[in-house]
Motif scaffolding. Structure first.
Motif, PDB file in Angstrom:
ATOM      1  N   THR A 123       0.835  -1.195   0.000  1.00 46.65           N
ATOM      2  CA  THR A 123       0.000   0.000   0.000  1.00 46.65           C
ATOM      3  C   THR A 123       0.873   1.249   0.000  1.00 46.65           C
ATOM      4  N   ALA A 124       0.230   2.395  -0.245  1.00 44.28           N
ATOM      5  CA  ALA A 124       0.910   3.692  -0.159  1.00 44.28           C
ATOM      6  C   ALA A 124       0.016   4.623   0.654  1.00 44.28           C
ATOM      7  N   VAL A 125       0.599   5.258   1.638  1.00 45.20           N
ATOM      8  CA  VAL A 125      -0.165   6.117   2.550  1.00 45.20           C
ATOM      9  C   VAL A 125       0.670   7.355   2.842  1.00 45.20           C
ATOM     10  N   PRO A 126       0.070   8.390   3.452  1.00 41.24           N
ATOM     11  CA  PRO A 126       0.874   9.552   3.840  1.00 41.24           C
ATOM     12  C   PRO A 126       2.013   9.141   4.793  1.00 41.24           C
ATOM     13  N   ILE A 127       3.071   9.927   4.800  1.00 46.61           N
ATOM     14  CA  ILE A 127       4.290   9.563   5.534  1.00 46.61           C
ATOM     15  C   ILE A 127       4.026   9.275   7.027  1.00 46.61           C
ATOM     16  N   VAL A 162      10.822  14.474   7.604  1.00 49.86           N
ATOM     17  CA  VAL A 162      10.287  13.129   7.834  1.00 49.86           C
ATOM     18  C   VAL A 162      10.352  12.808   9.326  1.00 49.86           C
ATOM     19  N   ALA A 163      11.465  13.167   9.950  1.00 57.40           N
ATOM     20  CA  ALA A 163      11.620  12.870  11.382  1.00 57.40           C
ATOM     21  C   ALA A 163      10.529  13.546  12.206  1.00 57.40           C
ATOM     22  N   HIS A 164      10.142  14.742  11.773  1.00 56.42           N
ATOM     23  CA  HIS A 164       9.143  15.488  12.542  1.00 56.42           C
ATOM     24  C   HIS A 164       7.704  15.187  12.106  1.00 56.42           C
ATOM     25  N   ALA A 165       7.552  14.223  11.211  1.00 57.11           N
ATOM     26  CA  ALA A 165       6.194  13.871  10.759  1.00 57.11           C
ATOM     27  C   ALA A 165       5.405  13.162  11.854  1.00 57.11           C
ATOM     28  N   VAL A 166       6.117  12.507  12.767  1.00 53.61           N
ATOM     29  CA  VAL A 166       5.449  11.905  13.934  1.00 53.61           C
ATOM     30  C   VAL A 166       6.237  12.305  15.185  1.00 53.61           C
ATOM     31  N   THR A 167       5.583  12.195  16.339  1.00 55.67           N
ATOM     32  CA  THR A 167       6.285  12.612  17.558  1.00 55.67           C
ATOM     33  C   THR A 167       6.923  11.430  18.287  1.00 55.67           C
TER      34      THR A 167
END
Ligand SMILES: NC(=O)c1ccc[n+]([C@@H]2O[C@H](COP(=O)([O-])OP(=O)(O)OC[C@H]3O[C@@H](n4cnc5c(N)ncnc54)[C@H](OP(=O)(O)O)[C@@H]3O)[C@@H](O)[C@H]2O)c1
Length: 209
Positions: free
Chosen positions: A50-54, A76-81
């Motif tokens: 599948t392909a999803v947002p980062i 990319v590192a800051h896309a999640v906490t």
């Protein structure tokens, strides 16, 4: 274990195809999951990928491959906490104009990436050879070498298995600081392939006796 691949370019698509063909669960993290390029890639890779947002790909995966330009790493590192417990494979090369290392020689992209990802285990891998070799790492039937490094032995074992699944011989160069050696190695490959005219069908192989 699910593998999240951030970036759907040369490296991301080669690794995704290779692992999916070996039965691994793969999800691509991309800025444009519905875009034509990504939909074409999904059709090539086959069912189940599948392909999803980062941020979604990071959250869904145990292992994340950073296969973007180095200058996207911080975003990319800051896309999640929360990166706790993730294995992050850093395939980037921090290339600056004039084939220079953007981070110099007294640190490395991998070490800088690790500072962005508290709680994650960063392993440098898949940066010292061309994307074509990731799909076909055999030369005259012999595996070429994938050089890896990282501070977490368990994470390196996992990455070793993933590289061996693709057909590589793996050489563990040591702790993450060894990325200061592995990243310039990539510049040797690029220089030989591009500047010295050897082309992209070249690879490093560690020989033993
Ligand atoms: N090409 C090689 O043979 C090779 C070999 C070893 C290592 N590397 C290194 O691996 C990395 C990827 O190389 P590549 O050749 O695969 O590059 P590429 O073909 O340009 O693909 C990079 C992908 O990263 C994503 N991306 C680009 N900018 C981004 C941003 N600002 N934020 C989030 N995602 C972004 C894009 O995917 P989406 O459009 O889907 O978001 C793009 O397709 C680079 O660091 C390179 O130095 C390359």
């Amino acid at each position: 274990m699910k593998i999240g691949i951030i970036g759907t370019g040369n490296v991301g698509s080669a690794l995704g195809k290779g692992w999916a063909s070996q039965g691994h669960k793969v999800v691509f993290g991309t800025r444009q999951p519905e875009g034509e390029k990504v939909q074409k890639l999904l059709a090539e890779v086959g069912e189940g990928v599948t392909a999803v947002p980062i941020p979604d790909a990071i959250q869904q995966s145990d292992i994340i491959v950073l296969a973007t330009p180095w200058n996207a790493a911080s975003d990319v590192a800051h896309a999640v906490t929360n990166w706790r417990g993730k294995i992050v494979i850093d395939a980037t090369n921090p290339i600056a104009p004039g084939l220079q290392l953007a981070v110099g020689h007294t640190t490395s992209a991998a070490e800088q990436l690790a500072t962005f990802l508290p709680g994650a285990s960063v392993v440098k891998a898949f940066n010292t050879t061309g994307a074509e070799n990731m799909l076909d790492p055999l030369y005259d039937g012999d595996p070429i070498t994938m050089f890896i490094c990282g501070d977490d032995a368990d994470a390196k074992n996992t990455v070793t298995e993933l590289a061996e699944t693709l057909g590589f011989d793996v050489a563990d160069v040591g702790g993450l600081e060894a990325a200061r050696l592995i990243e310039p190695m990539a510049m040797v490959w690029i220089t030989l392939a591009m500047k010295q005219g050897l082309g992209r069908n070249i690879a490093f192989k560690l020989v033993r006796r």
